[in-house]
Enzyme design. Structure first.
Site, PDB file in Angstrom:
ATOM      1  N   ARG A 108       0.869  -1.191   0.000  1.00 56.17           N
ATOM      2  CA  ARG A 108       0.000   0.000   0.000  1.00 56.17           C
ATOM      3  C   ARG A 108       0.890   1.220   0.000  1.00 56.17           C
ATOM      4  NH1 ARG A 108      -5.026   2.191   3.534  1.00 56.17           N
ATOM      5  NH2 ARG A 108      -6.001   0.666   2.185  1.00 56.17           N
ATOM      6  N   HIS A 135      -7.407   0.650  -6.185  1.00 49.86           N
ATOM      7  CA  HIS A 135      -7.611  -0.054  -4.905  1.00 49.86           C
ATOM      8  C   HIS A 135      -8.410  -1.334  -5.199  1.00 49.86           C
ATOM      9  CE1 HIS A 135      -7.774  -0.826  -0.777  1.00 49.86           C
ATOM     10  NE2 HIS A 135      -8.638   0.072  -0.355  1.00 49.86           N
ATOM     11  N   GLN A 138     -10.287  -3.761  -2.561  1.00 48.04           N
ATOM     12  CA  GLN A 138     -11.524  -3.183  -2.010  1.00 48.04           C
ATOM     13  C   GLN A 138     -12.714  -3.517  -2.911  1.00 48.04           C
ATOM     14  OE1 GLN A 138     -12.233  -1.133   0.880  1.00 48.04           O
ATOM     15  NE2 GLN A 138     -14.303  -1.599   0.196  1.00 48.04           N
ATOM     16  N   ASP A 231     -16.888   7.854  -1.490  1.00 46.49           N
ATOM     17  CA  ASP A 231     -15.570   7.751  -0.856  1.00 46.49           C
ATOM     18  C   ASP A 231     -15.220   9.153  -0.365  1.00 46.49           C
ATOM     19  OD1 ASP A 231     -12.984   7.008  -0.121  1.00 46.49           O
ATOM     20  OD2 ASP A 231     -12.217   6.874  -2.174  1.00 46.49           O
ATOM     21  N   CYS A 272     -16.091   2.613   1.024  1.00 48.29           N
ATOM     22  CA  CYS A 272     -14.923   1.774   1.350  1.00 48.29           C
ATOM     23  C   CYS A 272     -14.432   2.015   2.771  1.00 48.29           C
ATOM     24  CB  CYS A 272     -13.813   2.015   0.334  1.00 48.29           C
ATOM     25  SG  CYS A 272     -13.359   3.757   0.169  1.00 48.29           S
ATOM     26  N   ARG A 317     -13.793  -7.577   3.337  1.00 46.75           N
ATOM     27  CA  ARG A 317     -12.378  -7.400   2.975  1.00 46.75           C
ATOM     28  C   ARG A 317     -11.578  -8.643   3.365  1.00 46.75           C
ATOM     29  NH1 ARG A 317     -10.192  -2.524   2.441  1.00 46.75           N
ATOM     30  NH2 ARG A 317      -8.733  -3.719   1.160  1.00 46.75           N
TER      31      ARG A 317
HETATM   32  N1   CP Z   1     -11.078   0.698   2.796  1.00 48.84           N
HETATM   33  C1   CP Z   1      -9.796   0.667   3.178  1.00 48.84           C
HETATM   34  O1   CP Z   1      -8.872   0.369   2.392  1.00 48.84           O
HETATM   35  O2   CP Z   1      -9.604   0.953   4.488  1.00 48.84           O
HETATM   36  P1   CP Z   1      -8.197   1.156   5.195  1.00 48.84           P
HETATM   37  O3   CP Z   1      -7.605   2.425   4.646  1.00 48.84           O
HETATM   38  O4   CP Z   1      -8.523   1.245   6.659  1.00 48.84           O
HETATM   39  O5   CP Z   1      -7.319  -0.021   4.870  1.00 48.84           O
HETATM   40  N1  NVA Z   2      -9.633   7.193  -1.871  1.00 44.66           N
HETATM   41  C1  NVA Z   2      -9.239   6.865  -0.522  1.00 44.66           C
HETATM   42  C2  NVA Z   2      -9.519   5.412  -0.244  1.00 44.66           C
HETATM   43  C3  NVA Z   2      -9.246   4.973   1.164  1.00 44.66           C
HETATM   44  C4  NVA Z   2      -9.518   3.512   1.393  1.00 44.66           C
HETATM   45  C5  NVA Z   2      -7.772   7.198  -0.317  1.00 44.66           C
HETATM   46  O1  NVA Z   2      -6.964   6.875  -1.184  1.00 44.66           O
HETATM   47  O2  NVA Z   2      -7.449   7.798   0.717  1.00 44.66           O
END
Ligand code: CP
Ligand code: NVA
Length: 330
Positions: A108, A135, A138, A231, A272, A317
């Site tokens: 990540r 992502h 997700q 989101d 998400c 998830r």
């Molecule tokens: N939805 C999601 O990816 O959550 P986190 O940022 O907590 O991993």
């Molecule tokens: N679009 C958001 C998703 C978080 C799970 C981000 O990248 O912060």
């Protein structure tokens, strides 16, 4: 039907065919049912999993950890500042070292190039746990949640509301068209997704019977929607954008009026997470006061309503990430 996804990486949903995504969803449902029944097959016994995080995470990190332990694997969290990745050592070198020690790597972070470099050089499956562009894990959880609620995906109407060019919008668009869904983005035109990605998704939609619509008209975009998805307005790494984004997205807040405008009582709400649905969040505190907001992308009443399936979605998830690891490593 069985599919062999062994040794495959998962960087975007473009990596899998419609049939392969269906297979992963079926496997997720099976692993979920098994877990509920207390059946743990330990498909990943003695495997070692590296979890690299440049950005914070609750769900993704915990889902990988729980899924790994459930299947008998050992996860190792490598947080920001713990390893040399890209600073004292090239991504390619770190990838080759980790690939000699671990059986799979989750990444990540910021740049999508980093995750592609890891996949190119590590020699083991690499899973994208979020980059600035995509992502994908997700979206598997989202698709499973939609399938649980409606029994099928094909033809279902999914409207993403908000920052239409962020990692979630991009990934949902690919996942939705691959599954033959009617996908809409409701956003100001300044935040529409990149034309090249839309073009590629439209090509896929032609093959699957899916559909894509970009719109700034609330009533048109949400009409008959089975799922309203939103989101955060400002993604991780874009914190300097709050003022601009609030100005652009305030008219697109998901509220009960928007939910009613679908014309369907059966419409579900997905997010998400994390979500800015009330003032009880630290990053939001100043922003809420400064811009006189009670919530950002979704109002408290919608978030807490019976139409909201966000906790099922979050739980999913684990089951979907488990399926990805089992299919590519087990
Ligand atoms: N939805 C999601 O990816 O959550 P986190 O940022 O907590 O991993
Ligand atoms: N679009 C958001 C998703 C978080 C799970 C981000 O990248 O912060």
């Amino acid at each position: 039907m069985g599919f062999n996804l062994k040794n495959r990486s998962f960087l975007t949903l473009m990596d899998f065919t419609t049939e392969e995504i269906n297979y992963l969803l079926n496997l997720s449902a099976k692993l979920k049912a098994d877990k509920y029944a207390g059946i743990f097959s330990k498909n990943l016994l003695n495997k070692n999993i590296a979890l690299i995080f440049e950005k914070p995470s609750t769900r993704t990190r915990c889902a990988f950890v729980v899924a790994a332990y459930d299947e008998g694997a050992h996860p190792e969290y490598l947080g920001k500042g713990d390893i040399q990745l890209g600073k004292k050592e090239t991504v390619a070198d770190t990838a080759r070292v980790l690939g000699r020690m671990f059986d799979g790597i989750q990444f990540r972070g910021f740049s999508h190039n980093t995750v592609t470099e890891l996949a190119k050089y590590s020699g083991v499956p690499v899973w994208n746990g979020l980059t600035d562009k995509f992502h994908p894990t997700q979206v598997l959880a989202d698709l499973l949640t939609i399938r649980e609620n409606f029994g099928a995906l094909k033809g279902k109407k999914l409207c993403f509301v908000g920052d239409g060019r962020n990692n979630m919008a991009n990934s949902l668009m690919i996942g939705a068209v691959k599954m033959g869904m009617d996908f809409r983005i409701l956003a100001p035109s300044e935040l529409f997704p990149q034309p090249e990605l839309v073009k590629e998704c439209k090509r896929i939609a032609k093959e699957t019977g899916g559909k894509i619509t970009l719109s700034s008209n609330i009533n048109q975009a949400v009409k008959d929607a089975d799922v309203i998805y939103t989101d955060v307005w400002v993604s991780m790494g874009e914190e300097a954008e709050y003022e601009k984004r609030i100005a652009l997205l305030k008219p697109f807040q998901v509220n009960s009026k928007m939910m009613k405008a679908t014309g369907k009582k059966s419409t579900i709400f997905l997010h998400c997470l994390p979500a800015f649905h009330n003032r009880d969040t630290i990053v939001g505190e100043d922003v809420y006061q400064k811009y006189n907001l009670d919530a950002m992308e979704v109002t408290e009443d919608v978030f807490e309503s019976s139409q909201s399936k966000v906790w099922d979605e979050a739980e999913n998830r684990v089951h979907t990430i488990k399926a990805v690891m089992v299919a590519t490593l087990g």
